[in-house]
Enzyme design. Structure first.
Site, mmCIF file in Angstrom:
data_model
loop_
_atom_site.group_PDB
_atom_site.id
_atom_site.type_symbol
_atom_site.label_atom_id
_atom_site.label_comp_id
_atom_site.label_asym_id
_atom_site.label_seq_id
_atom_site.Cartn_x
_atom_site.Cartn_y
_atom_site.Cartn_z
ATOM 1 N N GLU A 247 0.918 -1.063 -0.067
ATOM 2 C CA GLU A 247 0.138 0.218 -0.091
ATOM 3 C C GLU A 247 1.001 1.318 -0.190
ATOM 4 O O GLU A 247 1.401 1.475 1.205
ATOM 5 C CB GLU A 247 -0.802 0.135 1.336
ATOM 6 C CG GLU A 247 -1.888 -1.030 1.395
ATOM 7 C CD GLU A 247 -2.995 -0.990 0.611
ATOM 8 O OE1 GLU A 247 -3.281 -0.160 -0.174
ATOM 9 O OE2 GLU A 247 -3.897 -2.099 0.182
ATOM 10 N N CYS A 281 -2.257 9.635 2.150
ATOM 11 C CA CYS A 281 -2.009 8.758 0.798
ATOM 12 C C CYS A 281 -3.159 9.125 -0.051
ATOM 13 O O CYS A 281 -2.827 9.170 -1.345
ATOM 14 C CB CYS A 281 -1.878 7.478 1.032
ATOM 15 S SG CYS A 281 -3.097 6.635 1.879
HETATM 16 P P1 NAD Z 1 8.277 4.886 4.632
HETATM 17 O O1 NAD Z 1 8.081 4.041 3.358
HETATM 18 O O2 NAD Z 1 9.105 6.058 4.824
HETATM 19 O O3 NAD Z 1 8.275 3.881 5.939
HETATM 20 C C1 NAD Z 1 7.155 3.168 6.241
HETATM 21 C C2 NAD Z 1 7.663 2.022 7.062
HETATM 22 O O4 NAD Z 1 8.379 1.348 6.550
HETATM 23 C C3 NAD Z 1 8.242 2.327 8.279
HETATM 24 O O5 NAD Z 1 7.547 1.636 9.421
HETATM 25 C C4 NAD Z 1 9.586 2.254 8.298
HETATM 26 O O6 NAD Z 1 10.572 2.096 9.330
HETATM 27 C C5 NAD Z 1 9.698 0.953 7.364
HETATM 28 N N1 NAD Z 1 11.022 0.851 6.580
HETATM 29 C C6 NAD Z 1 11.702 1.541 6.179
HETATM 30 N N2 NAD Z 1 12.837 0.955 5.614
HETATM 31 C C7 NAD Z 1 12.387 -0.204 5.362
HETATM 32 C C8 NAD Z 1 13.125 -1.391 4.716
HETATM 33 N N3 NAD Z 1 14.107 -1.306 4.076
HETATM 34 N N4 NAD Z 1 12.448 -2.499 4.978
HETATM 35 C C9 NAD Z 1 11.269 -2.756 5.712
HETATM 36 N N5 NAD Z 1 10.624 -1.624 6.091
HETATM 37 C C10 NAD Z 1 11.484 -0.494 6.087
HETATM 38 O O7 NAD Z 1 6.831 5.848 4.685
HETATM 39 P P2 NAD Z 1 6.367 6.806 5.643
HETATM 40 O O8 NAD Z 1 7.025 8.078 5.310
HETATM 41 O O9 NAD Z 1 6.222 6.231 7.122
HETATM 42 O O10 NAD Z 1 4.774 6.906 5.080
HETATM 43 C C11 NAD Z 1 4.547 7.947 4.147
HETATM 44 C C12 NAD Z 1 4.275 7.051 2.852
HETATM 45 O O11 NAD Z 1 3.131 6.072 3.008
HETATM 46 C C13 NAD Z 1 3.444 8.147 1.729
HETATM 47 O O12 NAD Z 1 4.116 7.815 0.371
HETATM 48 C C14 NAD Z 1 2.015 7.595 1.808
HETATM 49 O O13 NAD Z 1 1.482 8.097 0.610
HETATM 50 C C15 NAD Z 1 2.172 6.296 2.045
HETATM 51 N N6 NAD Z 1 0.827 5.716 2.470
HETATM 52 C C16 NAD Z 1 0.171 4.816 1.831
HETATM 53 C C17 NAD Z 1 -0.979 4.258 2.226
HETATM 54 C C18 NAD Z 1 -1.874 3.381 1.294
HETATM 55 O O14 NAD Z 1 -2.561 2.903 1.993
HETATM 56 N N7 NAD Z 1 -1.470 3.086 0.144
HETATM 57 C C19 NAD Z 1 -1.470 4.824 3.636
HETATM 58 C C20 NAD Z 1 -0.886 5.506 4.212
HETATM 59 C C21 NAD Z 1 0.397 6.122 3.790
#
Ligand code: NAD
Length: 509
Positions: A247, A281
């Protein structure tokens, strides 16, 4: 999240490193949490595996009882949870309340519908195999790893957690490093309900902890976050052929047709762009307006935006940027749009402060600007005129993302919605699909794949299991090494009767 990593004595031989979650409005420490390494993550997965048999044996009815109990506990502690979300993420208390409330509704839906959607059901075995009885059911995968973002720290991970649990899986949850306290609250309340059993487990830490979860012995990863991290998650999971739900980000557009209610469209666009400081998002980042109503629409938008201001106090309709590094991205997008010829009709490059971004509306922004092509994740809105709804759809779809979107209009609204390449579209409202538990939630393209919510969301955390039982000897014995030519000829004859009778080919268009 603090940049400094402390170490704290854990009672073990070596101290476990920790990190702080910070209030983005005040800089105060909200909580200190361990940075879980591979051994901690593996131990959490082992614990979840152990609890799996008990949780599965409960069956749909037993699990329903616990999930509904959790729903009630969360509801009774709603203000406590919303206060924590407010302090850790910066969003207004009312927004936090709304978010948690919607998640609670999903927990109830998943708990009540899992049996009907996933339970064993008889299916037709068809004419060729009419001597067989056939059933299908959806079995839990085992242990699901859920990795969450910070922008909706309850609604988003719970959309995976509750559906995975209702389907019979146990879960290891890694919340964002910006909202670990909210993650802990969710896990602690659930663990209380199941009398301490490790059905829903927490691991905390930075990206590396998330990576450890991807490479642990989990049966699926449900990831919500940026598209860039989604790629890393998928690559890590590919090593062990662990399936993933992604997502990811979006660049959603709202289309305003010439027969739209402009006041309602402006109110919706403003809310979907600015609320939660634009960190949604499925928020609106672009608006395409029929040129015949462009001027009145922008005038209405500006009229409604006049009183919108951010703040941490009760008067602030949205809070600070939760992740300070995002401020640079927002400023870059606004500057690039203005440099390319976009017009700042509200706010502009100076709207980006040290923590808050003032509402910014830009019109006539070229389609190759960063503010049109990339996810901005700030309280900014691009409003561009279009000559026709065909052009609006073409521009809406000219993105690598494909998460959601909205259409405001009457006569053609449904036809427009059908032509938008995205997982979800609301007509004459915004984001409504997320609050309807029967609807699937997810995107296409760089917005990811797989679905949470609704029947699709339940099935996402299962594997389909097919069972047949021979009721009587077959008229034609096909599965035998002694099968003779006569049997094969009869089979061919039956097949011709069943499928060989196509009358005419469809006319060439
Ligand atoms: P992010 O990708 O920076 O982090 C998300 C999660 O992934 C965090 O818990 C982080 O610690 C973890 N993470 C980071 N590196 C990783 C790795 N190498 N392996 C596994 N996990 C890892 O995103 P964010 O800044 O927390 O969230 C914002 C983003 O999320 C925006 O792009 C937003 O659009 C998206 N989002 C999407 C939805 C949806 O349902 N499509 C919902 C909410 C947010």
């Amino acid at each position: 999240m603090t940049a400094t990593i402390d170490t704290a004595e854990t009672g073990a031989d070596t101290p476990q490193p920790t990190f702080d979650s910070l209030n983005p409005a005040t800089g105060d420490v909200v909580g200190t949490h361990p940075i879980d390494d591979k051994a901690h993550v593996d131990a959490a997965v082992d614990a979840a595996r152990e609890a799996s048999a008990w949780w599965q044996e409960l069956g749909f009815d037993g699990r329903k009882e616990y999930l509904l109990q959790w729903r009630s506990v969360l509801t009774r502690r709603l203000h406590q949870l919303a206060d924590l979300m407010h302090r850790e993420g910066g969003k207004p208390h009312g927004d936090a309340l709304l978010e948690a409330g919607l998640a609670i509704d999903h927990i109830a839906w998943a708990a009540k519908h899992a049996a009907k959607v996933l339970g064993r059901r008889k299916v037709s075995s068809g004419l060729l195999m009419s001597n067989q009885a056939a059933w299908v059911e959806y079995r839990p995968l085992g242990v699901v790893g859920v990795i969450g973002p910070w922008n909706y720290p309850v609604f988003t991970p719970v959309g995976s957690i509750d559906y995975a649990l209702a389907a019979g899986n146990t879960v290891v949850f890694k919340p964002s490093e910006y909202t670990p306290g909210v993650g802990r609250f969710l896990v602690d309340t659930f663990t209380e309900v199941v009398h301490g059993r490790p059905v829903l487990n927490l691991v905390t830490g930075l990206g590396e902890t998330g990576h450890h979860l991807c490479t642990a012995a989990v049966d699926k990863i449900a990831f919500t976050g940026s598209s860039a991290t989604g790629r890393k998650v998928m690559a890590a999971c590919a090593e062990t052929l662990t399936p993933v739900v992604i997502e990811a980000g979006g660049k959603d557009a709202l289309i305003v047709d010439e027969d739209a209610d402009l006041e309602a469209a402006a109110e919706a666009a403003l809310w979907a762009a600015m609320s939660n400081a634009g960190q949604t998002c499925i928020g609106t980042e672009r608006v395409y307006v029929h040129e015949r109503v462009f001027e009145p629409f922008v005038a209405e938008l500006l009229r409604q935006a006049a009183d919108v201001r951010p703040g941490y106090d009760d008067g602030g309709v949205y809070g600070p940027a939760t992740m300070p590094t995002q401020l640079t991205v927002i400023r870059r997008h606004i500057e690039d749009a203005v440099a390319k010829g976009g017009k700042a009709v509200l706010g502009g490059p100076d709207a980006v402060g040290d923590a808050y971004v003032q509402p910014t509306i830009l019109t006539h922004v070229p389609e190759d600007s960063l503010a049109v092509t990339e996810e901005t994740f700030g309280p900014t809105l691009i409003v561009n005129p279009v000559a026709s709804m065909d052009e609006a759809i073409e521009r809406t779809n000219a993105t690598k993302y494909g998460l959601a979107g909205a259409v405001f209009g009457q006569k053609r609204a449904m036809q427009i919605a059908e032509r938008i390449r995205s997982g979800m579209t609301s007509i004459n409202s915004v984001i409504s699909f997320a609050a309807i538990p029967t609807l699937p939630f997810g995107g296409v393209g760089d917005s990811g794949f797989g679905r949470i919510h609704g029947p699709d969301g339940l099935r996402e955390f299962t594997y389909a299991k097919a069972i047949t039982r021979q009721r009587m000897k077959p008229a034609l014995m096909l599965q035998s090494l002694t099968r003779d030519k006569k049997t094969e000829d009869r089979f061919a004859l039956i097949l011709t009767v069943l499928h060989g009778g196509s009358k005419t080919l469809p006319k060439r268009r």
